[in-house]
Design a protein around this motif. Structure first.
Motif, PDB file in Angstrom:
ATOM      1  N   PHE A  22     117.063  -5.591 -70.316  1.00  0.00           N
ATOM      2  CA  PHE A  22     116.067  -5.935 -69.288  1.00  0.00           C
ATOM      3  C   PHE A  22     114.935  -4.916 -69.281  1.00  0.00           C
ATOM      4  N   TYR A  23     115.289  -3.625 -69.394  1.00  0.00           N
ATOM      5  CA  TYR A  23     114.264  -2.585 -69.462  1.00  0.00           C
ATOM      6  C   TYR A  23     113.374  -2.786 -70.679  1.00  0.00           C
ATOM      7  N   GLY A  24     113.985  -3.096 -71.822  1.00  0.00           N
ATOM      8  CA  GLY A  24     113.209  -3.313 -73.035  1.00  0.00           C
ATOM      9  C   GLY A  24     112.182  -4.424 -72.879  1.00  0.00           C
ATOM     10  N   VAL A  25     112.586  -5.501 -72.221  1.00  0.00           N
ATOM     11  CA  VAL A  25     111.668  -6.624 -71.991  1.00  0.00           C
ATOM     12  C   VAL A  25     110.513  -6.189 -71.090  1.00  0.00           C
ATOM     13  N   LEU A  26     110.821  -5.470 -70.008  1.00  0.00           N
ATOM     14  CA  LEU A  26     109.782  -5.067 -69.064  1.00  0.00           C
ATOM     15  C   LEU A  26     108.787  -4.087 -69.680  1.00  0.00           C
ATOM     16  N   VAL A  27     109.277  -3.113 -70.428  1.00  0.00           N
ATOM     17  CA  VAL A  27     108.351  -2.133 -71.012  1.00  0.00           C
ATOM     18  C   VAL A  27     107.476  -2.806 -72.063  1.00  0.00           C
ATOM     19  N   SER A  28     108.023  -3.799 -72.769  1.00  0.00           N
ATOM     20  CA  SER A  28     107.214  -4.520 -73.760  1.00  0.00           C
ATOM     21  C   SER A  28     106.119  -5.337 -73.074  1.00  0.00           C
ATOM     22  N   ILE A  29     106.439  -5.925 -71.915  1.00  0.00           N
ATOM     23  CA  ILE A  29     105.426  -6.660 -71.146  1.00  0.00           C
ATOM     24  C   ILE A  29     104.332  -5.707 -70.680  1.00  0.00           C
ATOM     25  N   ALA A  30     104.732  -4.539 -70.194  1.00  0.00           N
ATOM     26  CA  ALA A  30     103.756  -3.553 -69.735  1.00  0.00           C
ATOM     27  C   ALA A  30     102.817  -3.137 -70.868  1.00  0.00           C
ATOM     28  N   VAL A  31     103.402  -2.874 -72.047  1.00  0.00           N
ATOM     29  CA  VAL A  31     102.598  -2.403 -73.182  1.00  0.00           C
ATOM     30  C   VAL A  31     101.724  -3.523 -73.751  1.00  0.00           C
ATOM     31  N   ASN A  32     102.337  -4.681 -74.019  1.00  0.00           N
ATOM     32  CA  ASN A  32     101.631  -5.745 -74.741  1.00  0.00           C
ATOM     33  C   ASN A  32     100.722  -6.609 -73.867  1.00  0.00           C
ATOM     34  N   PHE A  33     101.081  -6.774 -72.602  1.00  0.00           N
ATOM     35  CA  PHE A  33     100.295  -7.657 -71.730  1.00  0.00           C
ATOM     36  C   PHE A  33      99.225  -6.904 -70.937  1.00  0.00           C
ATOM     37  N   PHE A  34      99.458  -5.608 -70.697  1.00  0.00           N
ATOM     38  CA  PHE A  34      98.546  -4.878 -69.806  1.00  0.00           C
ATOM     39  C   PHE A  34      97.945  -3.626 -70.438  1.00  0.00           C
ATOM     40  N   VAL A  97     116.328   2.732 -75.695  1.00  0.00           N
ATOM     41  CA  VAL A  97     115.112   2.984 -76.475  1.00  0.00           C
ATOM     42  C   VAL A  97     115.009   1.980 -77.620  1.00  0.00           C
ATOM     43  N   LEU A  98     116.135   1.649 -78.247  1.00  0.00           N
ATOM     44  CA  LEU A  98     116.130   0.682 -79.345  1.00  0.00           C
ATOM     45  C   LEU A  98     115.645  -0.688 -78.866  1.00  0.00           C
ATOM     46  N   PHE A  99     116.164  -1.140 -77.727  1.00  0.00           N
ATOM     47  CA  PHE A  99     115.717  -2.411 -77.165  1.00  0.00           C
ATOM     48  C   PHE A  99     114.219  -2.377 -76.850  1.00  0.00           C
ATOM     49  N   ALA A 100     113.759  -1.254 -76.272  1.00  0.00           N
ATOM     50  CA  ALA A 100     112.343  -1.136 -75.933  1.00  0.00           C
ATOM     51  C   ALA A 100     111.485  -1.252 -77.198  1.00  0.00           C
ATOM     52  N   SER A 101     111.883  -0.553 -78.250  1.00  0.00           N
ATOM     53  CA  SER A 101     111.119  -0.586 -79.508  1.00  0.00           C
ATOM     54  C   SER A 101     111.112  -1.987 -80.106  1.00  0.00           C
ATOM     55  N   ILE A 102     112.278  -2.634 -80.100  1.00  0.00           N
ATOM     56  CA  ILE A 102     112.374  -3.984 -80.678  1.00  0.00           C
ATOM     57  C   ILE A 102     111.559  -4.986 -79.870  1.00  0.00           C
ATOM     58  N   MET A 103     111.665  -4.918 -78.546  1.00  0.00           N
ATOM     59  CA  MET A 103     110.955  -5.878 -77.706  1.00  0.00           C
ATOM     60  C   MET A 103     109.439  -5.706 -77.786  1.00  0.00           C
ATOM     61  N   ILE A 104     108.978  -4.443 -77.891  1.00  0.00           N
ATOM     62  CA  ILE A 104     107.534  -4.208 -78.045  1.00  0.00           C
ATOM     63  C   ILE A 104     107.041  -4.851 -79.340  1.00  0.00           C
ATOM     64  N   ARG A 105     107.887  -4.817 -80.360  1.00  0.00           N
ATOM     65  CA  ARG A 105     107.528  -5.400 -81.653  1.00  0.00           C
ATOM     66  C   ARG A 105     107.653  -6.924 -81.647  1.00  0.00           C
ATOM     67  N   VAL A 106     108.693  -7.438 -80.996  1.00  0.00           N
ATOM     68  CA  VAL A 106     109.011  -8.873 -81.068  1.00  0.00           C
ATOM     69  C   VAL A 106     108.169  -9.704 -80.115  1.00  0.00           C
ATOM     70  N   ILE A 107     108.046  -9.257 -78.866  1.00  0.00           N
ATOM     71  CA  ILE A 107     107.300 -10.037 -77.869  1.00  0.00           C
ATOM     72  C   ILE A 107     105.809  -9.937 -78.165  1.00  0.00           C
ATOM     73  N   GLN A 108     105.223 -11.068 -78.479  1.00  0.00           N
ATOM     74  CA  GLN A 108     103.816 -11.093 -78.861  1.00  0.00           C
ATOM     75  C   GLN A 108     102.912 -10.899 -77.644  1.00  0.00           C
ATOM     76  N   PRO A 109     101.816 -10.148 -77.812  1.00  0.00           N
ATOM     77  CA  PRO A 109     100.898  -9.927 -76.689  1.00  0.00           C
ATOM     78  C   PRO A 109     100.306 -11.240 -76.168  1.00  0.00           C
ATOM     79  N   VAL A 110     100.199 -11.326 -74.874  1.00  0.00           N
ATOM     80  CA  VAL A 110      99.543 -12.454 -74.219  1.00  0.00           C
ATOM     81  C   VAL A 110      98.337 -11.892 -73.482  1.00  0.00           C
ATOM     82  N   HIS A 111      97.159 -12.398 -73.824  1.00  0.00           N
ATOM     83  CA  HIS A 111      95.939 -11.853 -73.211  1.00  0.00           C
ATOM     84  C   HIS A 111      95.772 -12.441 -71.812  1.00  0.00           C
ATOM     85  N   LEU A 112      96.077 -11.645 -70.813  1.00  0.00           N
ATOM     86  CA  LEU A 112      95.896 -12.070 -69.425  1.00  0.00           C
ATOM     87  C   LEU A 112      94.544 -11.608 -68.894  1.00  0.00           C
ATOM     88  N   THR A 113      94.219 -10.358 -69.154  1.00  0.00           N
ATOM     89  CA  THR A 113      92.946  -9.780 -68.720  1.00  0.00           C
ATOM     90  C   THR A 113      92.729  -8.469 -69.453  1.00  0.00           C
TER      91      THR A 113
END
Length: 291
Positions: A22-34, A97-113
């Motif tokens: 869950f942490y990995g997903v959230l940090v990837s959203i923070a990095v890639n979306f914002f 940390v492994l999940f965070a690294s993988i999720m940042i790589r896997v979850i594609q950025p979505v341009h919100l703003t």
């Protein structure tokens, strides 16, 4: 009995595994979306990984992405944690940390703003909640957390100064790379991130509890059955209305233990007067559970 313990242990591991994901997903959203669209740098090792990504962006095969940098920078932290803190702690930190690294790589950025203020606020809030949720469930997110735990165990002091210095470096780097307004936006993101962590992870927030009761032994037994806290007893207090004899009990708990305190008081003496106030500083021994 052993089967029950094994079942509980397996359940704990499964829960921590889920929290790390869950942490990995959230940090990837923070990095890639914002953060990335808004040119905002995070705090700690994640911010350093973003900086390395920015500085190596034009180096072709030598380009170190944020995901890869986050994992590589944490490797010496894993070694330190394994030697100084514990194997179980290190394993779950590694997974986190492994999940965070993988999720940042896997979850594609979505341009919100691309608005830097919105990106700073929402990126900080999302990451702060993820970090606080992980810490609340007994999982470190790596990086400066590990240095802080080791330093506190060795010296009894927090690493506030190191945190401030490190994050100031990140903010200044944002200014050099993207322009000085972005340094201020990154500072705003760091502030929001820290506040949301404090709102989510309450174990480090200490509170003084004063209990006025005519059933001190029952109250003491009940509190100490629910949590590991020392209690100071003041005998000979007197109620001003009925002039009946009272006992005053003092203890210090964390905000995380508030529910346990309320349960203990409901069991021992529902009519007791309880006053709770924030504690700025505690000198002397204050028990903190190990990770």
């Amino acid at each position: 009995m052993d089967d029950v313990q094994q079942l509980l242990k397996r359940h704990t591991y499964t829960a921590k595994f889920s929290v790390a994901f869950f942490y990995g997903v959230l940090v990837s959203i923070a990095v890639n979306f914002f953060w990335t669209p808004g040119h905002i740098y995070s705090s700690g090792v994640t911010g350093l990984a973003q900086l390395v990504n920015s500085l190596t962006a034009g180096l072709g095969t030598f380009h170190i992405t944020t995901a890869l940098g986050l994992f590589l920078i944490n490797i010496p932290m894993f070694v330190l944690a394994w030697k100084q803190i514990g194997k179980s702690f290190t394993v779950f930190t590694f997974i986190c940390v492994l999940f965070a690294s993988i999720m940042i790589r896997v979850i594609q950025p979505v341009h919100l703003t691309s608005d830097p203020i919105i990106c700073a606020i929402f990126g900080g809030a999302v990451n702060g909640f993820g970090t606080g949720f992980a810490l609340k469930n007994g999982i470190s997110t790596g990086g400066l957390d590990i240095i802080g735990i080791v330093l506190r165990r060795k010296t009894g002091r927090s690493m506030g100064t190191i945190n401030i210095a490190f994050n100031s470096l990140i903010v200044l780097s944002a200014g050099f790379v993207y322009g000085w307004p972005y340094a201020l936006y990154s500072a705003l993101g760091l502030f929001v991130n820290a506040k949301v962590i404090d709102m989510t992870f309450t174990r480090q927030q200490r509170m003084q509890v004063m209990v006025i009761t005519d059933r001190p032994k029952t109250v003491i037994d009940s509190i100490q059955n629910h949590m590991r806290r020392g209690i100071t007893i003041v005998h000979g207090a007197e109620g001003a209305y009925r002039h009946d004899e009272k006992t005053i009990l003092f203890t210090v708990i964390t905000r995380y233990e508030m529910d346990a305190l309320e349960t203990a008081m409901e069991e021992a003496d529902p009519k007791a007067f309880v006053s709770i106030s924030d504690t700025v500083k505690v000198l002397g021994h204050f028990y903190e559970p190990k990770w």
